[in-house]
Scaffold this motif. Structure first.
Motif, PDB file in Angstrom:
ATOM      1  N   ALA A   5       0.839  -1.211   0.000  1.00  0.00           N
ATOM      2  CA  ALA A   5       0.000   0.000   0.000  1.00  0.00           C
ATOM      3  C   ALA A   5       0.872   1.258   0.000  1.00  0.00           C
ATOM      4  O   ALA A   5       0.561   2.247  -0.677  1.00  0.00           O
ATOM      5  CB  ALA A   5      -0.941  -0.003   1.199  1.00  0.00           C
ATOM      6  N   PHE A   6       1.964   1.227   0.760  1.00  0.00           N
ATOM      7  CA  PHE A   6       2.900   2.353   0.786  1.00  0.00           C
ATOM      8  C   PHE A   6       3.380   2.670  -0.629  1.00  0.00           C
ATOM      9  O   PHE A   6       3.315   3.816  -1.085  1.00  0.00           O
ATOM     10  CB  PHE A   6       4.092   2.025   1.692  1.00  0.00           C
ATOM     11  N   TRP A   7       3.877   1.642  -1.327  1.00  0.00           N
ATOM     12  CA  TRP A   7       4.415   1.870  -2.671  1.00  0.00           C
ATOM     13  C   TRP A   7       3.328   2.267  -3.657  1.00  0.00           C
ATOM     14  O   TRP A   7       3.591   3.048  -4.577  1.00  0.00           O
ATOM     15  CB  TRP A   7       5.196   0.650  -3.160  1.00  0.00           C
ATOM     16  N   GLN A  31      -3.803  12.160  -0.574  1.00  0.00           N
ATOM     17  CA  GLN A  31      -4.081  10.720  -0.513  1.00  0.00           C
ATOM     18  C   GLN A  31      -4.044  10.225   0.933  1.00  0.00           C
ATOM     19  O   GLN A  31      -4.928   9.479   1.359  1.00  0.00           O
ATOM     20  CB  GLN A  31      -3.049   9.928  -1.316  1.00  0.00           C
ATOM     21  N   LEU A  32      -3.014  10.620   1.649  1.00  0.00           N
ATOM     22  CA  LEU A  32      -2.869  10.165   3.034  1.00  0.00           C
ATOM     23  C   LEU A  32      -3.967  10.706   3.938  1.00  0.00           C
ATOM     24  O   LEU A  32      -4.433  10.007   4.843  1.00  0.00           O
ATOM     25  CB  LEU A  32      -1.492  10.555   3.584  1.00  0.00           C
ATOM     26  N   ALA A  33      -4.397  11.925   3.703  1.00  0.00           N
ATOM     27  CA  ALA A  33      -5.434  12.539   4.547  1.00  0.00           C
ATOM     28  C   ALA A  33      -6.770  11.818   4.425  1.00  0.00           C
ATOM     29  O   ALA A  33      -7.641  11.979   5.290  1.00  0.00           O
ATOM     30  CB  ALA A  33      -5.577  14.017   4.200  1.00  0.00           C
ATOM     31  N   PHE A  43       2.386   4.812   7.325  1.00  0.00           N
ATOM     32  CA  PHE A  43       3.091   5.353   6.167  1.00  0.00           C
ATOM     33  C   PHE A  43       4.415   5.970   6.613  1.00  0.00           C
ATOM     34  O   PHE A  43       5.468   5.707   6.015  1.00  0.00           O
ATOM     35  CB  PHE A  43       2.228   6.398   5.443  1.00  0.00           C
ATOM     36  N   GLU A  44       4.375   6.778   7.653  1.00  0.00           N
ATOM     37  CA  GLU A  44       5.587   7.412   8.184  1.00  0.00           C
ATOM     38  C   GLU A  44       6.606   6.356   8.616  1.00  0.00           C
ATOM     39  O   GLU A  44       7.807   6.480   8.324  1.00  0.00           O
ATOM     40  CB  GLU A  44       5.248   8.319   9.366  1.00  0.00           C
ATOM     41  N   CYS A  45       6.140   5.331   9.296  1.00  0.00           N
ATOM     42  CA  CYS A  45       7.052   4.286   9.770  1.00  0.00           C
ATOM     43  C   CYS A  45       7.676   3.521   8.603  1.00  0.00           C
ATOM     44  O   CYS A  45       8.879   3.240   8.625  1.00  0.00           O
ATOM     45  CB  CYS A  45       6.312   3.340  10.723  1.00  0.00           C
TER      46      CYS A  45
END
Length: 177
Positions: A5-7, A31-33, A43-45
């Motif tokens: 999902a991150f990629w 997208q992240l919001a 996502f940050e991790c």
């Protein structure tokens, strides 16, 4: 959120931006919001894990050839740029940094703004404006994901005279003859 999902998020934003990093940054934040706060934190991790994964003497060598120098902040921002290029470019460069010769047209690649997209998205999603330990950076640091301190660069160090043979394609394109 998982690595896939991150990629997908990174690759979608990269495609939408068509080379404009400001658009890429805004697309990532938007997208992240849309996600739940815990997914923004993940996502940050995951981003930090990839920044740590890219902390390798071979990547330093690539940046040295491309930019002519390496120092702490530009090296971090170069790794951010590398992640921002998407999974295929990132994975290829981690395996063989010389593949960057086919991707780069100009030196001085950085994407510092990638470091702040999760925080901006978290603020947008939660309405919180005062950063605390519940924010993505705070959670990532609590998990030991610190790309500034405590990370040991992987691989073997090199000397400048090794660079032409070490990364011949990058040397041919950006190196000093």
């Amino acid at each position: 959120m998982d690595n896939t999902a991150f990629w997908q998020i990174i690759d979608t934003a990269k495609a939408a931006a068509q080379g404009n990093q400001q658009v890429q940054e805004e697309t990532l934040i938007n997208q992240l919001a849309q996600l739940e706060p815990e997914h923004i934190i993940e996502f940050e991790c995951i981003l930090r894990k990839h920044l740590l994964e890219a902390d390798h003497f071979n990547i330093i060598a690539a940046q040295k050839i491309i930019d002519g120098y390496v120092s702490d902040d530009p090296y971090l921002y170069f790794r951010c740029w590398l992640v921002g290029q998407g999974e295929a470019v990132f994975t290829a460069a981690i395996d063989k940094p010389d593949t960057l010769a086919a991707v780069l047209d100009a030196p001085y690649q950085d994407f510092e703004e990638l470091l702040y997209v999760a925080t901006a998205a978290f603020e947008k999603r939660t309405g919180k404006t005062e950063e605390d330990d519940s924010f993505p950076r705070g959670v990532a640091l609590a998990r030991g994901l610190d790309y500034d301190f405590g990370s040991e660069t992987k691989g073997e160090d090199w000397t400048e005279n090794q660079l032409p043979k070490m990364l011949p394609k990058l040397w041919k394109k950006f190196g000093v003859a």
